[in-house]
Design a protein around this motif. Structure first.
Motif, PDB file in Angstrom:
ATOM      1  N   UNK A 227       0.800  -1.084  -0.014  1.00 19.94           N
ATOM      2  CA  UNK A 227      -0.018  -0.079   0.120  1.00 19.94           C
ATOM      3  C   UNK A 227       0.961   1.106   0.102  1.00 19.94           C
ATOM      4  N   UNK A 228       2.082   1.432   0.656  1.00 17.71           N
ATOM      5  CA  UNK A 228       2.774   2.345   0.967  1.00 17.71           C
ATOM      6  C   UNK A 228       3.515   2.892  -0.302  1.00 17.71           C
ATOM      7  N   UNK A 229       4.071   1.714  -1.206  1.00 20.51           N
ATOM      8  CA  UNK A 229       4.522   2.100  -2.629  1.00 20.51           C
ATOM      9  C   UNK A 229       3.483   2.526  -3.543  1.00 20.51           C
ATOM     10  N   UNK A 230       2.222   1.879  -3.602  1.00 13.89           N
ATOM     11  CA  UNK A 230       0.974   2.429  -4.320  1.00 13.89           C
ATOM     12  C   UNK A 230       0.663   3.854  -4.115  1.00 13.89           C
ATOM     13  N   UNK A 231       0.844   4.192  -2.718  1.00 14.29           N
ATOM     14  CA  UNK A 231       0.371   5.593  -2.540  1.00 14.29           C
ATOM     15  C   UNK A 231       1.338   6.529  -2.751  1.00 14.29           C
ATOM     16  N   UNK A 232       2.513   5.991  -2.617  1.00 15.69           N
ATOM     17  CA  UNK A 232       3.850   7.004  -3.171  1.00 15.69           C
ATOM     18  C   UNK A 232       3.925   7.168  -4.530  1.00 15.69           C
ATOM     19  N   UNK A 233       3.487   6.209  -5.518  1.00 14.64           N
ATOM     20  CA  UNK A 233       3.334   6.554  -7.016  1.00 14.64           C
ATOM     21  C   UNK A 233       2.389   7.490  -7.065  1.00 14.64           C
ATOM     22  N   UNK A 234       1.182   7.544  -6.309  1.00 15.99           N
ATOM     23  CA  UNK A 234       0.224   8.620  -6.570  1.00 15.99           C
ATOM     24  C   UNK A 234       0.636   9.748  -6.043  1.00 15.99           C
ATOM     25  N   UNK A 235       1.364   9.749  -4.917  1.00 13.91           N
ATOM     26  CA  UNK A 235       1.759  11.207  -4.379  1.00 13.91           C
ATOM     27  C   UNK A 235       2.774  11.708  -5.184  1.00 13.91           C
ATOM     28  N   UNK A 236       3.769  10.918  -6.030  1.00 14.03           N
ATOM     29  CA  UNK A 236       4.693  11.334  -6.861  1.00 14.03           C
ATOM     30  C   UNK A 236       3.966  11.922  -8.166  1.00 14.03           C
ATOM     31  N   UNK A 237       2.984  11.469  -8.883  1.00 15.05           N
ATOM     32  CA  UNK A 237       2.373  11.899  -9.954  1.00 15.05           C
ATOM     33  C   UNK A 237       1.747  13.258  -9.552  1.00 15.05           C
ATOM     34  N   UNK A 238       1.093  13.394  -8.203  1.00 16.10           N
ATOM     35  CA  UNK A 238       0.515  14.644  -7.849  1.00 16.10           C
ATOM     36  C   UNK A 238       1.450  15.730  -7.745  1.00 16.10           C
ATOM     37  N   UNK A 242       1.672  19.064  -9.995  1.00 17.16           N
ATOM     38  CA  UNK A 242       1.783  20.564  -9.207  1.00 17.16           C
ATOM     39  C   UNK A 242       2.787  21.288  -9.935  1.00 17.16           C
ATOM     40  N   UNK A 243       4.145  20.480 -10.022  1.00 17.60           N
ATOM     41  CA  UNK A 243       5.136  21.152 -10.573  1.00 17.60           C
ATOM     42  C   UNK A 243       4.980  21.736 -11.838  1.00 17.60           C
ATOM     43  N   UNK A 263       3.738  27.878  -3.663  1.00 15.66           N
ATOM     44  CA  UNK A 263       4.512  27.419  -2.680  1.00 15.66           C
ATOM     45  C   UNK A 263       4.046  26.465  -1.611  1.00 15.66           C
ATOM     46  N   UNK A 264       2.846  26.849  -1.035  1.00 13.97           N
ATOM     47  CA  UNK A 264       2.227  26.052   0.054  1.00 13.97           C
ATOM     48  C   UNK A 264       1.744  24.770  -0.875  1.00 13.97           C
ATOM     49  N   UNK A 265       1.446  24.788  -1.943  1.00 10.12           N
ATOM     50  CA  UNK A 265       0.955  23.512  -2.622  1.00 10.12           C
ATOM     51  C   UNK A 265       1.858  22.501  -2.844  1.00 10.12           C
ATOM     52  N   UNK A 266       3.107  23.127  -3.497  1.00 12.70           N
ATOM     53  CA  UNK A 266       4.240  22.411  -3.805  1.00 12.70           C
ATOM     54  C   UNK A 266       4.921  21.582  -2.435  1.00 12.70           C
ATOM     55  N   UNK A 267       4.734  22.542  -1.434  1.00 11.32           N
ATOM     56  CA  UNK A 267       5.226  22.038  -0.074  1.00 11.32           C
ATOM     57  C   UNK A 267       4.457  20.875   0.591  1.00 11.32           C
ATOM     58  N   UNK A 268       3.018  21.121   0.240  1.00 10.72           N
ATOM     59  CA  UNK A 268       2.187  19.822   0.961  1.00 10.72           C
ATOM     60  C   UNK A 268       2.522  18.848   0.014  1.00 10.72           C
ATOM     61  N   UNK A 269       2.448  18.583  -1.368  1.00  5.84           N
ATOM     62  CA  UNK A 269       2.907  17.553  -2.083  1.00  5.84           C
ATOM     63  C   UNK A 269       4.065  17.104  -1.777  1.00  5.84           C
ATOM     64  N   UNK A 270       5.006  17.774  -1.599  1.00  3.15           N
ATOM     65  CA  UNK A 270       6.547  17.344  -1.468  1.00  3.15           C
ATOM     66  C   UNK A 270       6.437  16.445  -0.078  1.00  3.15           C
ATOM     67  N   UNK A 273       4.887  13.124  -0.523  1.00  2.53           N
ATOM     68  CA  UNK A 273       5.745  12.094  -0.939  1.00  2.53           C
ATOM     69  C   UNK A 273       6.887  11.754  -0.044  1.00  2.53           C
ATOM     70  N   UNK A 274       7.427  12.663   0.630  1.00  2.00           N
ATOM     71  CA  UNK A 274       8.434  12.410   1.486  1.00  2.00           C
ATOM     72  C   UNK A 274       7.992  11.492   2.558  1.00  2.00           C
ATOM     73  N   UNK A 275       7.053  11.809   3.003  1.00  2.00           N
ATOM     74  CA  UNK A 275       6.470  11.116   4.249  1.00  2.00           C
ATOM     75  C   UNK A 275       6.224   9.386   4.012  1.00  2.00           C
ATOM     76  N   UNK A 276       5.769   9.514   2.696  1.00  2.00           N
ATOM     77  CA  UNK A 276       5.603   8.001   2.295  1.00  2.00           C
ATOM     78  C   UNK A 276       6.724   7.424   1.967  1.00  2.00           C
ATOM     79  N   UNK A 277       7.827   8.162   1.615  1.00  4.12           N
ATOM     80  CA  UNK A 277       9.137   7.543   1.092  1.00  4.12           C
ATOM     81  C   UNK A 277       9.830   7.000   2.673  1.00  4.12           C
TER      82      UNK A 277
END
Length: 624
Positions: A227-238, A242-243, A263-270, A273-277
């Motif tokens: 589940x973590x890898x699947x979520x990480x793929x989606x988070x990376x896509x998001x 956003x970038x 900047x806030x949106x990019x911070x949230x997305x990053x 992705x970081x937390x899932x990694x």
């Protein structure tokens, strides 16, 4: 004829006021927040296995050869432990140094033979992996290029980009590194277990005591990691989406002072992705701590068994040593195999995402064999909406004669670009009908529409490679002379021949950088080569500046000769040269007529023309 779509994306959440996706995203934050964002599909496990079997079916001989060589090399390598055990026995029996000569020579021969077999086997496995990877890439790219732009926009550009980049890279890494190592390790484990059984079946039982801990560790890992890898793929896509939105719309972001918001949106997305990694790393750490416990249990059992069997005279010290060496040699293969489950999880998730796109149904075929008889366009009762509650076009009726040039004019958000894209087949209308050359577009199908219509926007992509090959995308069989004629037709031959290597000059990424005007010239030359009966220019001169716009307007006029032209006019002087001007406002046609007729009528077009004239007097620049 090959139609080249070079359209600027428009998001599915575009409101009734027709802004570009760049503006809309900047104003609303990010399209990944939209409830109607529909990610591209991901294949199930069954679908992924079926796709892999299909790809491997044509490479059975290579697969069998690779496995055979690796099995042979691994089997030869397993002779090392018995030979070392035999040397131990010779030393214990005090046979003398001469008795060690043959075993030592055999150890060298085994090492050389194993190394040669491993090199050949790894090469074959790598070749098989690269062949599979190429097939996966080709199937994905072939299907992705045929996806309706509307479907890509509904998912968000970051979803497709992440599959093309990170997912392909993950599979490539697994194929080039993990697959050969996994194959060698798996064969080593199996054949070593056989070797333990040959020495004494009780050694095999001792080795198997570690298996329950290893199995439980793998089950623990898989339940948490998948589940973590699947979520990480989606988070990376998001994050990538956003970038793209923030960087692509940087001018709008600055204009509306949305820097902090993005900047806030990019911070949230990053952060997501970081937390899932990090969660994935914690799971991997826990996984290997459990594997260390399994190693301790297994080795302790193996040493105890060896002591007991030597003590009761069942085996020699050399045989017990060989068994211990066998088990110790399993540490790296077992850890590598289980660790590669980590890569396998990531590669499997990536493969499922690529397969999900590859398995999408092919575009529908034309209903009949009809082809357009000319370049006439007829739109009846056309309506369109990107979302059910936000219509963009309302009951549009428009008829364009073959060979006529019509300019679509209106304030920003009037629906000009949307109407152009619906006619070009980029978006499917929600209601009404469209016919091209007397044939309904539903009979033509997407491929038929592409042959009949070419759409060029202000954002033109210059493909990496020789300029001649970039032009041949529109007509693959075009000769150099035909390429020069197309360039000359739009007034681009002079600068093209002045390039360092002429038509052979490498342009695009990593090559000679073309100016905005030259890139649009290139697109117009491709239009001439494709030679469709209908051409749509969506603000194709907007980014060239006032000087370049004049050059491109003349080039566009040349490119439209002999074909029906629809022009989304950014500059009103371009509209003034059209045979007819169609004025849109809030998704409806409000005026139609020639430039002179509409100016004399004193309506909305006259007001736009007056505003443009005033701006020319005050700033010397013409904008709509």
């Amino acid at each position: 004829m090959t139609a080249t779509y070079e359209a600027r994306p428009e998001g599915p959440g575009t409101p009734a006021t027709e802004t570009t996706e760049e503006t809309e995203t900047a104003m609303s934050g990010t399209s990944t927040d939209r409830p109607d964002r529909a990610l591209l599909p991901t294949a199930s496990g069954t679908e992924s296995l079926a796709a892999l079997r299909t790809i491997l079916r044509g490479h059975r001989l290579l697969a069998v050869g690779a496995v055979t060589v690796l099995v042979t090399g691994t089997a030869i390598g397993l002779l090392t432990a018995p030979l070392l055990g035999h040397i131990v026995d010779l030393v214990v029996e005090r046979r003398g140094s001469q008795a060690l000569t043959l075993p030592l020579v055999l150890l060298v021969v085994v090492a050389l033979a194993r190394g040669a077999a491993a090199a050949v086997g790894s090469s074959l496995v790598a070749r098989l992996g690269e062949t599979v990877l190429a097939s996966v890439r080709e199937r994905f790219i072939e299907r992705a290029l045929g996806l309706p732009l509307e479907r890509v926009e509904a998912a968000g550009s970051g979803d497709l980009v992440s599959r093309v980049t990170s997912d392909v890279s993950m599979i490539a890494k697994s194929v080039r590194q993990a697959l050969p190592e996994f194959t060698r390790s798996a064969l080593t484990i199996v054949l070593t277990m056989v070797g333990l059984a040959v020495l004494d079946w009780r050694f095999l039982l001792a080795a198997l005591l570690a298996m329950p801990v290893q199995v439980l560790s793998v089950r623990w890992y898989l339940r948490r990691a998948a589940p973590v890898y699947a979520e990480h793929r989606v988070a990376t896509g998001a994050l990538q989406h956003q970038l793209l939105d923030s960087i692509g719309g940087v001018r709008t972001v600055r204009a509306f002072r949305l820097n902090d918001t993005h900047t806030a949106l990019l911070t949230d997305r990053s952060a997501s992705a970081r937390d899932l990694a990090v969660r994935g790393l914690h799971i991997v750490t826990g996984f290997f701590s459990r594997l260390n416990l399994a190693e301790f249990i297994g080795l302790a059992a193996m040493l105890a068994t060896g002591f007991w069997l030597v003590d009761n005279g069942s085996v020699s010290i050399g045989t017990a040593t060989a068994a211990a060496l066998y088990f110790h040699s399993l540490f790296n293969p077992i850890n590598a195999t289980l660790f590669l489950i980590d890569d396998a999880q990531s590669a499997g998730a990536s493969f499922a995402r690529l397969t999900g796109v590859s398995n999408l149904p092919a575009e529908r075929l034309p209903r009949g064999g009809s082809v357009p008889v000319d370049g006439a366009v007829k739109v009846t009762g056309l309506s369109h909406a990107y979302a059910d509650d936000r219509p963009v076009l309302f009951d549009i009726d428009l008829e364009v004669r073959s060979g006529e040039r019509v300019a679509l004019v209106g304030a920003s958000g009037a629906g000009k670009t949307t109407l152009a894209k619906v006619i070009a087949g980029v978006h499917e209308p929600r209601g009404g009908s469209i016919s091209l050359g007397g044939v309904d577009v539903r009979e033509l199908g997407p491929s038929g529409v592409r042959r009949a219509v070419t759409l060029i926007s202000q954002e033109v992509h210059v493909f990496a490679g020789p300029l001649a090959e970039d032009l041949r995308l529109a007509r693959p069989g075009a000769t150099d002379e035909e390429l020069r004629e197309a360039l000359a037709h739009v007034g681009a031959l002079e600068w093209a021949q002045a390039l360092p290597d002429g038509l052979a000059t490498v342009v695009g990424e990593g090559g000679h950088r073309l100016t905005v005007t030259q890139a649009q010239h290139l697109a117009l030359a491709r239009l001439v080569l494709a030679d469709p009966p209908i051409a749509i220019l969506d603000e194709a001169t907007a980014d060239a500046g006032s000087a370049g716009a004049g050059v491109l307007e003349e080039a566009a006029s040349k490119a439209l000769e002999g074909r029906t032209g629809l022009m989304v006019a950014h500059r009103l002087p371009q509209a003034a040269t059209a045979d007819r001007v169609v004025v849109l406002d809030e998704g409806r046609i409000v005026e139609t007529g020639t430039h002179d007729e509409l100016v004399a009528a004193g309506g909305r077009y006259a007001a736009l023309w007056a505003a443009w004239s005033d701006s020319r007097q005050t700033s010397g620049q013409g904008v709509c």
